[in-house]
Design a protein around this motif. Sequence first.
Motif, short mmCIF file in Angstrom:
data_model
loop_
_atom_site.label_atom_id
_atom_site.label_comp_id
_atom_site.label_asym_id
_atom_site.label_seq_id
_atom_site.Cartn_x
_atom_site.Cartn_y
_atom_site.Cartn_z
N GLY A 12 0.82 -1.22 0.00
CA GLY A 12 0.00 0.00 0.00
C GLY A 12 0.85 1.26 0.00
O GLY A 12 0.37 2.33 0.39
N GLY A 13 2.07 1.15 -0.45
CA GLY A 13 3.02 2.27 -0.38
C GLY A 13 2.75 3.41 -1.35
O GLY A 13 3.41 4.44 -1.29
N VAL A 14 1.78 3.22 -2.26
CA VAL A 14 1.45 4.30 -3.19
C VAL A 14 0.39 5.22 -2.59
O VAL A 14 0.17 6.33 -3.06
N GLY A 15 -0.27 4.75 -1.54
CA GLY A 15 -1.38 5.51 -0.94
C GLY A 15 -0.92 6.72 -0.14
O GLY A 15 0.28 7.07 -0.13
N TYR A 16 -1.87 7.33 0.50
CA TYR A 16 -1.63 8.60 1.22
C TYR A 16 -0.54 8.45 2.29
O TYR A 16 0.51 9.11 2.23
N SER A 39 -5.56 0.16 -6.41
CA SER A 39 -7.03 0.22 -6.39
C SER A 39 -7.52 1.54 -5.82
O SER A 39 -8.63 1.97 -6.10
N ASN A 40 -6.68 2.19 -4.99
CA ASN A 40 -7.11 3.48 -4.43
C ASN A 40 -5.96 4.50 -4.48
O ASN A 40 -5.81 5.31 -3.57
N SER A 41 -5.15 4.39 -5.52
CA SER A 41 -4.00 5.31 -5.59
C SER A 41 -3.54 5.46 -7.02
O SER A 41 -3.99 4.73 -7.91
#
Length: 349
Positions: A12-16, A39-41
Amino acid sequence: MGTASKKILVTGGVGYIGSHTCIELIASGYDIVVYDNLSNSNIEAIKRVEQITDKEIEFVQGDLLDETLLTQIFSQHQFFAVVHFAGLKAVGESVAQPLKYYKNNVAGTVNLLEVMQHHQVFNFVFSSSATVYGDPEQLPITETAPRSTTNPYGRTKLIIEYMLEDLCASDPRWQVVSLRYFNPVGAHDSGKIGEDPNGIPNNLMPYISQVAVGKLEKLRIFGNDYPTVDGTGVRDFIHVVDLAKGHISAIDYLVKNSTDKKESIGFFAVNLGTGSGTSVLQLVNAFTEATGQIVNYEFSPRRAGDVASCYAQVDLAEQNLNWQAHLDIYDMCKDTWHWQSQNPNGYEK
Ligand code: NAD
Ligand code: UD1
């Protein structure tokens, strides 16, 4: 083994929060591999992290549910630890589609832990949340407070915490730091990366900044009859850069503990907050003071599931992780605005 030789898998390192943490990991000398299904980034976030750090990042587009790909990554790299951000986080969506949340967050984490176990990687930093405290009985909230949740998203966090506790109890080689975030806001001070919610934001700070930039007409303040300083909800807002640094402290703690060959820390849950509460109205006023932007608002009824006040006791993080938040509410507003005004449409999907 020194810090420089330690490799960290960042799911999840691309997320906020993940993207801000990548910057701090690189600044602290860790090697990273980022695993995210986008999926969210937006991959643009990683490109900007590369610009900020002047370092190329190894990125793998993949899903937590893809055990084959995960296995391949773990065979290629010798990881010291996994920092696990990947997960879905929209409370309303989790109520409407609970199975999506249980599958992605819970089953996805089971998959990841199985692959870790198979490759003998036992150090884990988990993105937990103050949501595991439900409606708190006492303030400030300590880590020993009873846990409960009010929605499926929160339950996925709680189930994962229980799962991690069971895992640590079963095998002392597991060392888990479960970071219970309070309310992350703000952005990197370069203005290049920040929070980029899909559609209309659910959370307060992105809503405020989108009103300020003219994308939304006015903020609706959910409830002005809470038993708080001015009747509006109180939260412990924490700057995302302080929060990101908390992950470095958690990994350093795991490193130190592995090097000293002390007893396993097992499952260790710790609050990451500032320790002080700010009301919705105080945040709106601070935003105007810090940025000069007027934020139109109106009062509207309470939002279902909201608690009146929520803020952390932060002694445990100070004592054990040697970490504390340094940035204040004005920094949070100023940096949010810097990001929002430079990127009115986020990463431009
Ligand atoms: P985010 O949505 O910006 O980042 C999560 C990342 O995980 C995204 O890049 C997404 O594409 C990825 N992802 C989701 N499911 C995946 C899967 N199955 N496989 C691979 N990648 C997947 O969210 P964030 O705000 O950066 O939050 C990070 C973590 O912190 C989440 O676990 C969230 O629940 C938790 N958390 C966030 C907050 C908050 O207010 N932002 C508060 C408490 C806890
Ligand atoms: C919410 C989630 C929580 C999650 C966290 C971070 C709910 C019930 N809780 O926390 O599970 O971990 O986000 O993603 O959704 N507010 C307004 N107007 C708005 C938006 C918010 O007045 O348009 C108020 C809320 O009523 C609350 C405060 O602002 O008092 C903070 O809200 P928000 O940013 O959504 O965070 P939480 O509700 O604390």
